[in-house]
Design a protein around this motif. Structure first.
Motif, PDB file in Angstrom:
ATOM      1  N   VAL A  35     -10.996 -15.443 -20.588  1.00 16.63           N
ATOM      2  CA  VAL A  35     -12.193 -16.282 -20.577  1.00 16.63           C
ATOM      3  C   VAL A  35     -12.321 -17.127 -21.840  1.00 16.63           C
ATOM      4  N   GLY A  36     -11.612 -16.762 -22.904  1.00 19.31           N
ATOM      5  CA  GLY A  36     -11.715 -17.557 -24.128  1.00 19.31           C
ATOM      6  C   GLY A  36     -10.630 -18.635 -24.220  1.00 19.31           C
ATOM      7  N   TRP A  37      -9.816 -18.775 -23.174  1.00 18.31           N
ATOM      8  CA  TRP A  37      -8.667 -19.678 -23.230  1.00 18.31           C
ATOM      9  C   TRP A  37      -9.119 -21.119 -23.017  1.00 18.31           C
ATOM     10  N   ASP A  38      -8.506 -22.054 -23.760  1.00 18.70           N
ATOM     11  CA  ASP A  38      -8.852 -23.467 -23.604  1.00 18.70           C
ATOM     12  C   ASP A  38      -8.514 -23.974 -22.197  1.00 18.70           C
ATOM     13  N   ASN A  39      -7.450 -23.418 -21.613  1.00 18.88           N
ATOM     14  CA  ASN A  39      -6.990 -23.890 -20.309  1.00 18.88           C
ATOM     15  C   ASN A  39      -7.495 -23.016 -19.162  1.00 18.88           C
ATOM     16  N   LEU A  40      -8.718 -22.527 -19.311  1.00 18.26           N
ATOM     17  CA  LEU A  40      -9.241 -21.531 -18.375  1.00 18.26           C
ATOM     18  C   LEU A  40      -9.093 -21.934 -16.906  1.00 18.26           C
ATOM     19  N   ASP A  41      -9.199 -23.228 -16.587  1.00 19.35           N
ATOM     20  CA  ASP A  41      -9.149 -23.647 -15.188  1.00 19.35           C
ATOM     21  C   ASP A  41      -7.731 -23.956 -14.692  1.00 19.35           C
ATOM     22  N   ASN A  42      -6.740 -23.754 -15.572  1.00 16.66           N
ATOM     23  CA  ASN A  42      -5.354 -23.999 -15.151  1.00 16.66           C
ATOM     24  C   ASN A  42      -4.776 -22.728 -14.548  1.00 16.66           C
ATOM     25  N   ALA A  43      -4.521 -22.764 -13.237  1.00 23.19           N
ATOM     26  CA  ALA A  43      -3.929 -21.595 -12.595  1.00 23.19           C
ATOM     27  C   ALA A  43      -2.958 -22.042 -11.524  1.00 23.19           C
ATOM     28  N   MET A  44      -1.973 -21.182 -11.241  1.00 23.51           N
ATOM     29  CA  MET A  44      -1.032 -21.472 -10.161  1.00 23.51           C
ATOM     30  C   MET A  44      -0.811 -20.231  -9.325  1.00 23.51           C
ATOM     31  N   LEU A  45      -0.496 -20.444  -8.056  1.00 24.22           N
ATOM     32  CA  LEU A  45      -0.132 -19.341  -7.176  1.00 24.22           C
ATOM     33  C   LEU A  45       1.365 -19.435  -6.934  1.00 24.22           C
ATOM     34  N   SER A  46       2.037 -18.313  -7.146  1.00 27.51           N
ATOM     35  CA  SER A  46       3.474 -18.274  -6.923  1.00 27.51           C
ATOM     36  C   SER A  46       3.728 -17.354  -5.734  1.00 27.51           C
ATOM     37  N   PRO A  47       4.490 -17.813  -4.709  1.00 20.69           N
ATOM     38  CA  PRO A  47       4.605 -17.043  -3.465  1.00 20.69           C
ATOM     39  C   PRO A  47       5.544 -15.854  -3.597  1.00 20.69           C
ATOM     40  N   GLU A  48       5.046 -14.749  -4.080  1.00 18.43           N
ATOM     41  CA  GLU A  48       5.938 -13.597  -4.200  1.00 18.43           C
ATOM     42  C   GLU A  48       5.183 -12.283  -4.208  1.00 18.43           C
ATOM     43  N   LYS A  49       5.926 -11.236  -3.820  1.00 23.47           N
ATOM     44  CA  LYS A  49       5.449  -9.876  -3.986  1.00 23.47           C
ATOM     45  C   LYS A  49       6.300  -9.251  -5.078  1.00 23.47           C
ATOM     46  N   MET A  50       5.775  -8.214  -5.681  1.00 21.87           N
ATOM     47  CA  MET A  50       6.468  -7.652  -6.831  1.00 21.87           C
ATOM     48  C   MET A  50       6.987  -6.254  -6.546  1.00 21.87           C
ATOM     49  N   GLU A  51       8.272  -6.073  -6.827  1.00 25.18           N
ATOM     50  CA  GLU A  51       8.866  -4.759  -6.618  1.00 25.18           C
ATOM     51  C   GLU A  51       8.721  -3.967  -7.917  1.00 25.18           C
ATOM     52  N   PHE A  52       7.460  -3.666  -8.261  1.00 25.74           N
ATOM     53  CA  PHE A  52       7.187  -2.952  -9.504  1.00 25.74           C
ATOM     54  C   PHE A  52       6.657  -1.562  -9.161  1.00 25.74           C
ATOM     55  N   GLN A  53       7.048  -0.570  -9.948  1.00 24.03           N
ATOM     56  CA  GLN A  53       6.522   0.789  -9.762  1.00 24.03           C
ATOM     57  C   GLN A  53       5.001   0.790  -9.852  1.00 24.03           C
ATOM     58  N   SER A  54       4.512   0.001 -10.838  1.00 22.09           N
ATOM     59  CA  SER A  54       3.077  -0.061 -11.068  1.00 22.09           C
ATOM     60  C   SER A  54       2.565  -1.370 -10.503  1.00 22.09           C
ATOM     61  N   THR A  55       1.599  -1.303  -9.638  1.00 24.29           N
ATOM     62  CA  THR A  55       1.137  -2.556  -9.059  1.00 24.29           C
ATOM     63  C   THR A  55      -0.361  -2.526  -8.817  1.00 24.29           C
ATOM     64  N   ARG A  56      -0.880  -3.648  -8.350  1.00 25.80           N
ATOM     65  CA  ARG A  56      -2.320  -3.756  -8.214  1.00 25.80           C
ATOM     66  C   ARG A  56      -2.642  -4.462  -6.902  1.00 25.80           C
ATOM     67  N   TYR A  57      -3.674  -3.981  -6.218  1.00 20.03           N
ATOM     68  CA  TYR A  57      -4.136  -4.645  -5.003  1.00 20.03           C
ATOM     69  C   TYR A  57      -5.511  -5.223  -5.250  1.00 20.03           C
ATOM     70  N   LEU A  58      -5.729  -6.412  -4.675  1.00 22.65           N
ATOM     71  CA  LEU A  58      -7.054  -7.018  -4.754  1.00 22.65           C
ATOM     72  C   LEU A  58      -7.596  -7.098  -3.333  1.00 22.65           C
ATOM     73  N   ILE A  59      -8.821  -6.619  -3.140  1.00 21.39           N
ATOM     74  CA  ILE A  59      -9.372  -6.521  -1.792  1.00 21.39           C
ATOM     75  C   ILE A  59     -10.696  -7.253  -1.718  1.00 21.39           C
ATOM     76  N   ARG A  60     -10.826  -8.116  -0.688  1.00 21.71           N
ATOM     77  CA  ARG A  60     -12.093  -8.817  -0.479  1.00 21.71           C
ATOM     78  C   ARG A  60     -12.735  -8.267   0.784  1.00 21.71           C
ATOM     79  N   THR A  61     -14.018  -7.958   0.689  1.00 21.71           N
ATOM     80  CA  THR A  61     -14.697  -7.341   1.824  1.00 21.71           C
ATOM     81  C   THR A  61     -15.792  -8.261   2.339  1.00 21.71           C
TER      82      THR A  61
END
Lengths: 404, 438
Positions: free
Chosen positions: A209-235
């Motif tokens: 939130v303190g970054w000058d480029n706060l509104d700069n974001a990109m989506l990269s089309p991939e899934k990650m084969e990582f042992q540790s991962t995170r899910y985001l869920i919208r209800t």
């Protein structure tokens, strides 16, 4: 206002008391105006939307352990199971959570080669459900297709061929084009790896939130084969808390992993902006106490000056001055003091602001804050002096006759 | 006489309770606000390792992008090292002591099936971490350098984790499963909370110490993940863990112990030679820019003290000024109100000096009362800061003896200062004019 002359001359005879009040008002104004400005600045920052459906979104981490943990299989199964839950709008695997404070960034540039500068951008790795799960609006181009999504290895460093960027990012990369014209353009990541912009989303904030480029974001089309991962869920609205429990239990059924770090986006926002919220509360307390202290000081000194002048007031009353005359005498006197105080205060306010601007990351003050501060402090002075002045009007004309 | 003046002071304070309360209240608020912010700043800028802070140095070499400085503003070299440089500099063993470290994490699966597997933060470090940073041990000790090079799987637990897995027993010699591997416990740390967490301020200067310590070089063999700040100016040449370690990505920290000026300049020379050598191999495209910074210099360079804390401190000082001006005004009103009493005392023989003493003591008494109340307010203020900021400030809100004494001293000094002018006015009251009007 005929009285101005005598009031002024009387003030000069008791300079110190007046100076004390004026200086006090000046310092109070410097602090209060800067504090109000910082409060405004911080609360504006805190209100910036992240672009996602904050009220109805949460995330949860899953860390597999053991050599036989099937990463790809687990992730695929998990997502299928979560998406099938009633009340879930969509769910994705994601590498970072907006406004959470941790994530990864890359540079994108419009020409290949290390000699060109890149524009910093927050990277979100998502599959074709990303746009729905994050509640983004695709304003140009198209979403990723299922076939675009690839698996990124644990220490993978190469990038996919397609990318979706935010409108803000598109404008930074191609300042001369409209955002929809950016679709189809090639940008370069890692200096030389080409990616084609296939879509533009309206708004998505970076994790910091303190970054000058706060509104700069990109989506990269991939899934990650990582042992540790995170899910985001919208209800769907109202189902979040209930689904948080359901999803946690669902994931915990698999005993070869640790499920933790489940948080709502509301929590993340509160956490990320806690410094701001705290600062706002502290400064509000400062403003209130300081105003009280200063007004009490004015009340104290004014009462003292009324007491000392009991006899003169009595004489004036005996000679025909009305109660209103007495009242206005003290009010005008205080106004003269406050007015000189706020003039000095304006100087101090600017000085304090310059100090804060140069040493810390505080933006410079807008001029109307100073004007408003001057006005408010004068009013505070008038309000504080009203009590003692009112008391002065109660002094009976007969007082004049008692002592000589 | 002193005792008598103190008695008079209390009498005078009681005689005019509202005015006295206002003064004490104003001083208390000013002192309370200042002490709260000073304490936070004092703890943020505290020296976490006072005995050694001038001998421990953080190492930086400029391995960054030829086209962009790591830090445009300051021109400072990168704040961490690449795996290659960290290992090369460490293997050269040119300092008295040296330690490499990085942050990682993994899952612990306790033998006791009643305890669920859980995730821990790992501090990867070499053997000298423990002697260099004077870590206290509850059981056992750290490991020696042979363990580092032989890649033995040993672990030092923090007290918290030892309590969790072994119920606080001496666990030295026992085994734990961490990141899917078997590790032998060689030591358990006693409570250790350096504030700031100086050895790695890149990853949260006021965070807690990691849960377990594991030999640094195991990162490569066990492919332990890179937690904490990873920064790359170019991507690894190919995919995979090994390629990441060979890349120009920075994720590793190095501290060295250098006991005197000569060792410092020798070490800098060594760094320059190392970089020249690397340049001939085609790395280090930027101009030579190597640095070693001692603990406090490094804390300052990394701006450990938060801007907000500084700002609040400045504002609270201004707040104190307003409160003192307030007190000056009220004291003036009070002492002049006592004119006739002072006149009487002067007429029956009190000298100007005695009147001066009496009133300065009265001011100081008010100051002390305000100071004590201010300290209580500061305690309240620190509690407030804790509730507003949460865990982050857990280590920043204790009011120690030094701070309490400082607070009282500030209150005393400032009230005496505030009392000077009113007292001077009181001394100059003419006995005759006052007596006449009675």
């Amino acid at each position: 206002m005929l009285e101005l002359g005598p009031i002024f001359r009387a003030l000069l005879r008791n300079k110190i008391g007046a100076i004390l009040i004026a200086v006090q008002i000046a310092f109070t104004m410097a602090i209060i105006v800067n504090a109000v400005f910082i409060i405004y600045d911080r609360s504006q920052q805190t209100k910036r939307p992240s672009g996602i459906d904050e009220a109805n979104t949460f995330f949860i981490s899953s860390s597999g352990f053991g050599d036989d943990f099937d990463i790809k299989g687990t992730i695929t199964q998990d997502l299928e199971a979560i998406r099938a839950l009633p009340g879930v709008i969509d769910a994705i695997q994601i590498n970072a959570i907006p406004i959470s404070g941790s994530g990864s960034s890359m540079g994108l540039q419009t020409k290949p080669g290390a000699e060109h500068d890149g524009t910093g951008v927050a990277v979100y790795m998502v599959d074709e459900h990303g746009i729905k799960a994050l509640d983004l609006e695709l304003i140009a181009g198209e979403n990723f297709a299922k076939s675009d999504i690839r698996w990124r290895g644990p220490a993978g460093s190469k990038w996919p061929a397609k990318v979706i960027v935010t409108e803000a990012m598109a404008k930074r990369l191609f300042p001369d084009l409209s955002y929809s014209e950016a679709v189809g353009k090639t940008v370069y990541i890692n200096d030389v790896e080409p990616m084609i912009i296939t879509g533009i989303i309206d708004k998505l904030q970076a994790p910091w939130v303190g970054w000058d480029n706060l509104d700069n974001a990109m989506l990269s089309p991939e899934k990650m084969e990582f042992q540790s991962t995170r899910y985001l869920i919208r209800t769907v609205p109202g189902m979040r808390d209930q689904l948080m429990k359901t999803v946690e239990e669902l994931l915990a059924e698999n005993k070869s992993r640790v499920v933790d770090g489940m948080r709502s986006i509301d929590y993340v926002r509160e956490r990320s902006y806690r410094g701001n919220t705290a600062m706002i509360k502290i400064l509000t307390t400062v403003i209130v106490t300081l105003t009280i202290v200063t007004s009490l000081g004015i009340v104290g000194l004014a009462s003292f000056s009324v007491n000392r002048r009991k006899k003169q007031i009595g004489i004036r009353r005996a000679l025909g001055a009305t109660k209103a005359d007495i009242l206005s005498y003290f009010m005008v006197e205080n106004f003269l003091i406050s007015a000189s105080g706020v003039v000095l205060g304006a100087v101090l306010t600017v000085a304090l602001n310059m100090l804060l601007v140069s040493a810390l990351s505080i933006p410079p003050l807008d001029w109307f804050y100073i004007l408003a501060g001057m006005l408010v402090l004068c009013l505070v002075g008038q309000a504080a002096v009203f009590g003692p002045a009112k008391k002065a009007t109660e002094i009976a004309p007969a007082t004049a006759t008692r002592t000589v | 006489m002193f005792g008598y003046y103190v008695k008079l002071a209390f009498k005078s304070i009681k005689k005019n309770p509202l005015l006295s309360f206002l003064m004490v209240f104003a001083i208390a608020l000013g002192i309370g606000a200042s002490m709260t912010t000073i304490t936070v700043n004092y703890l943020m800028s505290a020296n976490p390792i006072p005995d050694k802070s001038e001998q421990l140095f953080y190492v930086q070499v400029d391995s960054w992008d030829p086209h962009n400085a790591f830090n445009d503003e300051s021109g400072d070299p990168p704040n961490q090292l690449t795996w290659t440089d960290a290992n090369n500099l460490f293997d050269a063993q040119k300092a008295v002591k040296q330690v490499l470290m990085a942050k990682s994490g993994g899952i612990v699966v306790p033998e006791d099936k009643n305890i669920n597997p859980f995730e821990v933060q790992i501090r990867l470090s070499t053997a000298d971490f423990f002697p260099m940073f004077d870590t206290p041990f509850l059981f056992g000790s750290g490991w020696d350098m042979a363990v580092d090079s032989k890649l033995e799987q040993v672990v030092v637990l923090t007290k918290k984790i030892n309590d969790k897995i072994f119920g606080g027993e001496n666990s030295v010699g026992r085994n734990i499963t961490l990141a899917g591997q078997n590790f032998k416990v060689v030591g358990v740390l006693d409570s250790w909370e350096p504030v700031p967490k100086f050895y790695d301020v890149n990853n949260g200067a006021f965070d807690e110490v990691e849960d377990v310590f594991v030999p640094f070089k195991l990162k490569e063999t066990l492919e332990l993940p890179s937690w904490g700040n990873v920064n790359c100016w170019k991507s690894p040449d190919s995919e995979g863990f090994k390629a990441f370690l060979r890349s120009e990505c920075i994720n590793f920290q190095m501290w060295v112990q250098l006991d005197n000026q000569e060792q410092q300049s020798d070490y800098l020379m060594f760094l320059d030679n190392y970089v020249s050598e690397q340049k001939s191999l085609g790395r280090f495209p930027r101009p030579m820019n190597n640095k070693v910074s001692d603990v406090m210099t490094w804390m300052e360079n990394q701006q450990v003290v938060e801007d907000d804390a500084k700002m609040m401190m400045w504002m609270s000082f201004m707040f104190l000024i307003v409160c003192l001006l307030n007190t000056v005004g009220l004291l003036l009103a009070k002492f002049i109100g006592k004119s006739s009493e002072i006149g009487l005392r002067r007429a029956i023989g009190a000298s100007k000096g005695q009147v001066f003493q009496q009133h300065i003591i009265e001011s100081a008494t008010i100051g002390l009362l305000g100071g004590i109340a201010g300290l209580l307010l500061a305690l309240l203020g620190l509690k407030g800061i804790e509730s507003l900021y949460g865990d982050f400030v857990k280590n920043l809100i204790s009011l120690d003896f030094t701070m309490a004494a400082t607070g009282l001293l500030i209150a005393l000094l400032s009230s005496v200062l505030a009392g000077l002018y009113p007292t001077w006015r009181a001394c100059n009251i003419q006995p005759a004019t006052q007596l006449k009007s009675q």
